[in-house]
Scaffold this motif. Structure first.
Motif, PDB file in Angstrom:
ATOM      1  N   GLY A  59     -14.803  20.208   5.865  1.00  0.00           N
ATOM      2  CA  GLY A  59     -15.937  20.400   6.760  1.00  0.00           C
ATOM      3  C   GLY A  59     -15.692  19.783   8.130  1.00  0.00           C
ATOM      4  O   GLY A  59     -14.621  19.947   8.719  1.00  0.00           O
ATOM      5  N   GLU A  60     -16.667  19.044   8.630  1.00  0.00           N
ATOM      6  CA  GLU A  60     -16.575  18.443   9.959  1.00  0.00           C
ATOM      7  C   GLU A  60     -15.504  17.356  10.040  1.00  0.00           C
ATOM      8  O   GLU A  60     -15.099  16.971  11.131  1.00  0.00           O
ATOM      9  CB  GLU A  60     -17.925  17.876  10.379  1.00  0.00           C
ATOM     10  N   ARG A  61     -15.052  16.881   8.902  1.00  0.00           N
ATOM     11  CA  ARG A  61     -13.998  15.853   8.900  1.00  0.00           C
ATOM     12  C   ARG A  61     -12.627  16.443   9.195  1.00  0.00           C
ATOM     13  O   ARG A  61     -11.698  15.723   9.523  1.00  0.00           O
ATOM     14  CB  ARG A  61     -13.943  15.143   7.537  1.00  0.00           C
ATOM     15  N   TYR A  62     -12.506  17.762   9.100  1.00  0.00           N
ATOM     16  CA  TYR A  62     -11.195  18.395   9.262  1.00  0.00           C
ATOM     17  C   TYR A  62     -10.533  18.029  10.592  1.00  0.00           C
ATOM     18  O   TYR A  62      -9.395  17.561  10.615  1.00  0.00           O
ATOM     19  CB  TYR A  62     -11.296  19.926   9.135  1.00  0.00           C
ATOM     20  N   GLY A  63     -11.216  18.263  11.689  1.00  0.00           N
ATOM     21  CA  GLY A  63     -10.637  18.008  13.019  1.00  0.00           C
ATOM     22  C   GLY A  63     -10.165  16.575  13.208  1.00  0.00           C
ATOM     23  O   GLY A  63      -9.001  16.334  13.548  1.00  0.00           O
ATOM     24  N   LEU A  65      -9.563  14.259  10.933  1.00  0.00           N
ATOM     25  CA  LEU A  65      -8.505  13.909   9.980  1.00  0.00           C
ATOM     26  C   LEU A  65      -7.180  14.544  10.375  1.00  0.00           C
ATOM     27  O   LEU A  65      -6.134  13.905  10.278  1.00  0.00           O
ATOM     28  CB  LEU A  65      -8.900  14.317   8.561  1.00  0.00           C
ATOM     29  N   PHE A  66      -7.226  15.798  10.813  1.00  0.00           N
ATOM     30  CA  PHE A  66      -5.981  16.420  11.232  1.00  0.00           C
ATOM     31  C   PHE A  66      -5.410  15.698  12.448  1.00  0.00           C
ATOM     32  O   PHE A  66      -4.201  15.479  12.537  1.00  0.00           O
ATOM     33  CB  PHE A  66      -6.142  17.913  11.532  1.00  0.00           C
ATOM     34  N   ALA A  67      -6.271  15.307  13.386  1.00  0.00           N
ATOM     35  CA  ALA A  67      -5.807  14.584  14.575  1.00  0.00           C
ATOM     36  C   ALA A  67      -5.142  13.260  14.185  1.00  0.00           C
ATOM     37  O   ALA A  67      -4.092  12.893  14.723  1.00  0.00           O
ATOM     38  CB  ALA A  67      -6.971  14.338  15.529  1.00  0.00           C
ATOM     39  N   GLU A  68      -5.738  12.564  13.226  1.00  0.00           N
ATOM     40  CA  GLU A  68      -5.148  11.299  12.749  1.00  0.00           C
ATOM     41  C   GLU A  68      -3.786  11.545  12.097  1.00  0.00           C
ATOM     42  O   GLU A  68      -2.817  10.840  12.358  1.00  0.00           O
ATOM     43  CB  GLU A  68      -6.102  10.637  11.754  1.00  0.00           C
ATOM     44  N   ASP A  86       1.623  21.484   3.850  1.00  0.00           N
ATOM     45  CA  ASP A  86       1.843  20.763   2.594  1.00  0.00           C
ATOM     46  C   ASP A  86       1.829  19.263   2.816  1.00  0.00           C
ATOM     47  O   ASP A  86       1.257  18.500   2.036  1.00  0.00           O
ATOM     48  CB  ASP A  86       3.173  21.162   1.957  1.00  0.00           C
ATOM     49  N   ALA A  87       2.465  18.812   3.885  1.00  0.00           N
ATOM     50  CA  ALA A  87       2.489  17.385   4.200  1.00  0.00           C
ATOM     51  C   ALA A  87       1.088  16.871   4.507  1.00  0.00           C
ATOM     52  O   ALA A  87       0.728  15.751   4.125  1.00  0.00           O
ATOM     53  CB  ALA A  87       3.429  17.128   5.373  1.00  0.00           C
ATOM     54  N   PHE A  88       0.280  17.680   5.180  1.00  0.00           N
ATOM     55  CA  PHE A  88      -1.094  17.293   5.482  1.00  0.00           C
ATOM     56  C   PHE A  88      -1.906  17.144   4.200  1.00  0.00           C
ATOM     57  O   PHE A  88      -2.630  16.159   4.020  1.00  0.00           O
ATOM     58  CB  PHE A  88      -1.725  18.323   6.423  1.00  0.00           C
ATOM     59  N   VAL A  89      -1.778  18.089   3.286  1.00  0.00           N
ATOM     60  CA  VAL A  89      -2.493  18.014   2.004  1.00  0.00           C
ATOM     61  C   VAL A  89      -2.082  16.752   1.255  1.00  0.00           C
ATOM     62  O   VAL A  89      -2.936  16.013   0.744  1.00  0.00           O
ATOM     63  CB  VAL A  89      -2.240  19.276   1.146  1.00  0.00           C
ATOM     64  N   THR A  90      -0.802  16.491   1.189  1.00  0.00           N
ATOM     65  CA  THR A  90      -0.322  15.291   0.497  1.00  0.00           C
ATOM     66  C   THR A  90      -0.891  14.037   1.145  1.00  0.00           C
ATOM     67  O   THR A  90      -1.353  13.121   0.461  1.00  0.00           O
ATOM     68  CB  THR A  90       1.219  15.248   0.500  1.00  0.00           C
ATOM     69  N   TRP A  91      -0.888  13.989   2.479  1.00  0.00           N
ATOM     70  CA  TRP A  91      -1.430  12.838   3.209  1.00  0.00           C
ATOM     71  C   TRP A  91      -2.912  12.660   2.900  1.00  0.00           C
ATOM     72  O   TRP A  91      -3.386  11.535   2.679  1.00  0.00           O
ATOM     73  CB  TRP A  91      -1.194  13.041   4.705  1.00  0.00           C
ATOM     74  N   LEU A  92      -3.667  13.753   2.877  1.00  0.00           N
ATOM     75  CA  LEU A  92      -5.098  13.675   2.588  1.00  0.00           C
ATOM     76  C   LEU A  92      -5.361  13.088   1.209  1.00  0.00           C
ATOM     77  O   LEU A  92      -6.254  12.250   1.035  1.00  0.00           O
ATOM     78  CB  LEU A  92      -5.732  15.069   2.681  1.00  0.00           C
ATOM     79  N   ILE A  93      -4.581  13.512   0.235  1.00  0.00           N
ATOM     80  CA  ILE A  93      -4.762  13.033  -1.135  1.00  0.00           C
ATOM     81  C   ILE A  93      -4.357  11.564  -1.236  1.00  0.00           C
ATOM     82  O   ILE A  93      -5.094  10.735  -1.785  1.00  0.00           O
ATOM     83  CB  ILE A  93      -3.979  13.907  -2.123  1.00  0.00           C
ATOM     84  N   GLU A  94      -3.190  11.231  -0.672  1.00  0.00           N
ATOM     85  CA  GLU A  94      -2.702   9.846  -0.749  1.00  0.00           C
ATOM     86  C   GLU A  94      -3.617   8.879   0.000  1.00  0.00           C
ATOM     87  O   GLU A  94      -3.754   7.719  -0.406  1.00  0.00           O
ATOM     88  CB  GLU A  94      -1.286   9.755  -0.198  1.00  0.00           C
ATOM     89  N   ALA A  95      -4.265   9.344   1.076  1.00  0.00           N
ATOM     90  CA  ALA A  95      -5.166   8.488   1.852  1.00  0.00           C
ATOM     91  C   ALA A  95      -6.583   8.459   1.270  1.00  0.00           C
ATOM     92  O   ALA A  95      -7.444   7.750   1.777  1.00  0.00           O
ATOM     93  CB  ALA A  95      -5.204   8.959   3.310  1.00  0.00           C
ATOM     94  N   GLY A  96      -6.815   9.241   0.219  1.00  0.00           N
ATOM     95  CA  GLY A  96      -8.117   9.244  -0.435  1.00  0.00           C
ATOM     96  C   GLY A  96      -9.161  10.124   0.235  1.00  0.00           C
ATOM     97  O   GLY A  96     -10.341  10.023  -0.079  1.00  0.00           O
ATOM     98  N   HIS A  97      -8.738  10.996   1.131  1.00  0.00           N
ATOM     99  CA  HIS A  97      -9.679  11.893   1.806  1.00  0.00           C
ATOM    100  C   HIS A  97     -10.018  13.109   0.949  1.00  0.00           C
ATOM    101  O   HIS A  97     -11.029  13.768   1.184  1.00  0.00           O
ATOM    102  CB  HIS A  97      -9.125  12.349   3.159  1.00  0.00           C
ATOM    103  N   LEU A  98      -9.157  13.403   0.018  1.00  0.00           N
ATOM    104  CA  LEU A  98      -9.400  14.450  -0.970  1.00  0.00           C
ATOM    105  C   LEU A  98      -9.136  13.848  -2.336  1.00  0.00           C
ATOM    106  O   LEU A  98      -8.226  13.025  -2.490  1.00  0.00           O
ATOM    107  CB  LEU A  98      -8.452  15.642  -0.778  1.00  0.00           C
ATOM    108  N   PRO A  99      -9.908  14.258  -3.334  1.00  0.00           N
ATOM    109  CA  PRO A  99      -9.623  13.748  -4.676  1.00  0.00           C
ATOM    110  C   PRO A  99      -8.287  14.293  -5.177  1.00  0.00           C
ATOM    111  O   PRO A  99      -7.860  15.378  -4.780  1.00  0.00           O
ATOM    112  CB  PRO A  99     -10.781  14.276  -5.511  1.00  0.00           C
TER     113      PRO A  99
END
Length: 112
Positions: A59-63, A65-68, A86-99
């Motif tokens: 949602g609104e967190r996308y922009g 989070l992607f910038a970070e 793929d690297a972004f998805v992995t980063w999101l999961i490892e950082a706890g932004h996605l379950p």
């Protein structure tokens, strides 16, 4: 100017734009910073287009989070956009932004 010299100059410019490298001679650092931000936002839009389910889930967190992510891990000049996604998805999961996804879901999030 030879092709090799031109290629070397282009590589320095790409490094400055994509990886926050030093500006090549004759280029303004602040202008390159602006252009680099434009390229990162473009990469974010491309990724959202390629992975709409990811952009929707965030949602609104996308922009932000992607910038970070992009600030800490710029896309290389030779990296395919799917690998960067793929690297972004992995980063999101490892950082706890996605379950952490259930089995099989991670591969679907990474590559469609």
């Amino acid at each position: 100017m030879s092709r090799e010299e031109l290629a070397a100059r282009q590589a320095k410019l790409l490094h400055a734009l994509l990886a926050d490298g030093p500006p090549p001679p004759g280029f303004d650092r602040s202008r390159l910073r602006v252009e680099a931000q434009v390229l990162r936002r473009k990469h974010g839009r491309v990724l959202a287009y390629q992975r709409p389910e990811l952009a929707e889930a965030l949602g609104e967190r996308y922009g932000p989070l992607f910038a970070e992510f992009a600030a800490g891990r710029p896309k290389s000049a030779t990296e395919h956009s799917h690998a960067y996604a793929d690297a972004f998805v992995t980063w999101l999961i490892e950082a706890g932004h996605l379950p952490k996804p259930k089995r099989g879901l991670l591969s679907r999030l990474r590559r469609r």
